[in-house]
Motif scaffolding. Structure first.
Motif, short mmCIF file in Angstrom:
data_model
loop_
_atom_site.label_atom_id
_atom_site.label_comp_id
_atom_site.label_asym_id
_atom_site.label_seq_id
_atom_site.Cartn_x
_atom_site.Cartn_y
_atom_site.Cartn_z
N LEU A 79 0.84 -1.20 0.00
CA LEU A 79 0.00 0.00 0.00
C LEU A 79 0.88 1.26 0.00
CD1 LEU A 79 -2.70 1.41 0.01
CD2 LEU A 79 -2.82 1.08 2.49
N PHE A 80 1.94 1.25 0.83
CA PHE A 80 2.87 2.39 0.78
C PHE A 80 3.41 2.57 -0.63
CE2 PHE A 80 7.38 3.77 0.96
CZ PHE A 80 7.16 5.08 1.38
N ASP A 81 3.79 1.46 -1.24
CA ASP A 81 4.34 1.51 -2.60
C ASP A 81 3.35 2.10 -3.60
OD1 ASP A 81 6.54 0.83 -4.37
OD2 ASP A 81 5.26 -0.73 -5.18
N ALA A 82 2.06 1.91 -3.35
CA ALA A 82 1.04 2.29 -4.33
C ALA A 82 0.80 3.79 -4.42
CB ALA A 82 -0.28 1.57 -4.01
N PHE A 83 1.10 4.54 -3.37
CA PHE A 83 0.83 5.98 -3.42
C PHE A 83 1.63 6.64 -4.55
CE2 PHE A 83 -0.45 5.03 0.91
CZ PHE A 83 -1.63 5.76 1.02
N ALA A 84 0.97 7.53 -5.27
CA ALA A 84 1.64 8.25 -6.36
C ALA A 84 2.43 9.45 -5.84
CB ALA A 84 0.61 8.70 -7.39
N SER A 85 2.30 9.75 -4.57
CA SER A 85 2.92 10.95 -3.98
C SER A 85 4.43 10.98 -4.20
CB SER A 85 2.67 10.95 -2.47
OG SER A 85 1.32 10.69 -2.18
N THR A 89 6.74 8.97 3.07
CA THR A 89 7.76 8.45 3.98
C THR A 89 7.11 7.38 4.83
OG1 THR A 89 9.50 9.11 5.55
CG2 THR A 89 7.40 10.27 5.73
N LEU A 90 7.76 6.22 4.87
CA LEU A 90 7.25 5.07 5.62
C LEU A 90 7.93 5.02 6.97
CD1 LEU A 90 5.84 2.17 5.74
CD2 LEU A 90 8.01 1.31 4.84
N ALA A 127 11.52 4.82 5.45
CA ALA A 127 11.74 4.53 4.03
C ALA A 127 11.20 5.69 3.20
CB ALA A 127 11.04 3.24 3.64
N ASN A 128 12.00 6.10 2.23
CA ASN A 128 11.61 7.23 1.36
C ASN A 128 11.87 6.88 -0.09
OD1 ASN A 128 11.03 9.50 3.38
ND2 ASN A 128 13.02 8.76 4.07
N PRO A 129 11.08 7.45 -1.00
CA PRO A 129 11.32 7.21 -2.42
C PRO A 129 12.69 7.76 -2.82
CG PRO A 129 9.22 8.34 -2.08
CD PRO A 129 9.97 8.37 -0.78
N GLY A 130 13.25 7.18 -3.88
CA GLY A 130 14.49 7.72 -4.40
C GLY A 130 15.62 6.72 -4.38
N ARG A 131 16.74 7.13 -5.01
CA ARG A 131 17.89 6.25 -5.17
C ARG A 131 18.82 6.32 -3.96
NH1 ARG A 131 19.10 4.75 -10.61
NH2 ARG A 131 21.26 5.42 -10.43
N HIS A 132 19.93 5.57 -4.04
CA HIS A 132 20.83 5.37 -2.91
C HIS A 132 21.26 6.68 -2.26
CE1 HIS A 132 23.54 2.80 -0.60
NE2 HIS A 132 24.55 3.62 -0.86
#
Lengths: 249, 249
Positions: free
Chosen positions: A204-210, A214-215, B217-222
């Motif tokens: 579900l965290f992965d699914a957000f388009a935002s 931050t998890l 956990a946050n989006p983005g690369r290393h």
């Protein structure tokens, strides 16, 4: 919108209201006016708008952040009538728990049915609060578990919400709506959640388009979110909604 | 321990030192004495003790938190000689990158070799700082990627470290040591990390024995850890190491 009572304590004004028979509460800084940010609080399953955790959170957001805070009872919760479907759900959950069977899928399905009613109710509440002059600033949303079951489709549908703290919910019934959420999200996961499988919560965290999401994952069961996440949510909302009203003390 | 130079700017004293030929830096509140918390900063692979990100972090920890902060060069990094093994590693990584091949496993293996040297070096540094009167308070550790490759076995071996910010590393070479870490850990994961597979990074978080551990956990690369995680680490260290020295301004 009808306001039914007002009290003030410790610098926090508490207004009870109803919007189309939905009972709610608005907490705000006493003696303060202006377009301060508003945070909507959606309680968890089996709880209500004045559950102790919600009241404590509302007071913190008012006194530490200068926000206004609103909560309403979800369908079948708090001061609202319970339907036959609600009673059947509760009986079914009790039976499964007695038999030692998992209840996660049943809870997720029931929450989806509640959310279909709750999303327009939150939108009507926001309309009414704005008309009454209580929601002129940016709007955030906080809700976990059932609150996320409601909050994900609400955030997907409602452009007035510009930041959300969500979590403790599974992807199956919510991933599609999450893919339409683009505002910043702080998302909570309990590593040993007995209701929500870890992989499904991660999905579900992965699914957000935002672009900003931050998890925050912590050890413990469904109801064991650590106290420091309250302070983290204050900073998240302050970062995205702006500073609230500094209270006269 | 030999101190080689001292400068002071913006309320931050910066002392250069060597311990057994290992060069290091100690940042601390100017004009302040006492047993303030000390945070050890371990730089990432290919960086060094005065990399801009490390210096900025050190200044924030000193000025915002009142901590002392120490950094040393990892083996083969910064002002330290590079071995034949270091050169072979770099050449191998370049070749793999040119060929479009993944480098994660090579980096993890090399980092484990560096950590075997770096752990006793950090312990000698801590001994020397304590003898010189610079580390009488609680000790924290911050390091990502290579810094976590060093920090996990260091935190497992070194009881003076009572809180650690770690992350961006895989479980394969580190899970065994992580299972011996019991202090509070704030653990960072980059959701789209091109070096560290997500599942392996999640498995490393899972491996810590710490009753309090929190995954961010946050989006983005290393290399894309968002700036707000710096502020989060300040609050994490303040929560676990205590308040630092309030500076005279």
């Amino acid at each position: 919108m009808e306001f039914t009572s007002e009290t003030t304590a410790n610098g926090v004004s508490e207004l009870s209201f109803t919007v189309d028979d939905i009972p709610g509460v608005l907490w705000s800084p006493a003696d303060a006016t202006g377009n301060h940010p508003l945070v909507l609080l959606a309680h968890g399953g089996g709880q209500h708008k004045r559950a102790p955790g919600l009241v404590a959170r509302a007071h913190r957001y008012v006194t530490a952040c200068g926000f206004a805070v609103a909560a309403i009872d979800a369908p079948g919760h708090g001061d609202r009538p319970r339907t036959e479907q609600d009673e059947q759900f509760t009986a079914g959950i009790r039976a499964r728990l007695s038999a030692g069977e998992p209840i996660g899928p049943q809870v997720a399905t029931h929450n989806a049915a509640l959310a279909a009613k709750a999303v327009p109710e939150w939108q009507a509440t926001l309309d009414a609060l704005q008309k009454a002059g209580h929601a002129g600033g940016p709007v955030g949303f906080w809700g976990l578990s059932l609150g996320t079951g409601i909050g994900v489709p609400l955030a997907a549908a409602e452009p007035r919400i510009t930041a959300a703290v969500l979590g403790l919910a599974a992807a199956e019934t919510l991933a599609e709506a999450a893919a339409r959420v683009t505002v910043p999200v702080e998302f909570l996961l309990q590593w040993d959640d007995e209701l929500v499988p870890r992989d499904s919560c991660l999905a579900l965290f992965d699914a957000f388009a935002s672009p900003e999401k931050t998890l925050h994952a912590n050890p413990g069961r469904h109801l064991g979110v650590p106290a420091f996440e309250l302070a983290s949510s204050e900073r998240f909302f302050t970062r995205h909604l702006g500073e609230g009203v500094t209270q006269p003390r």
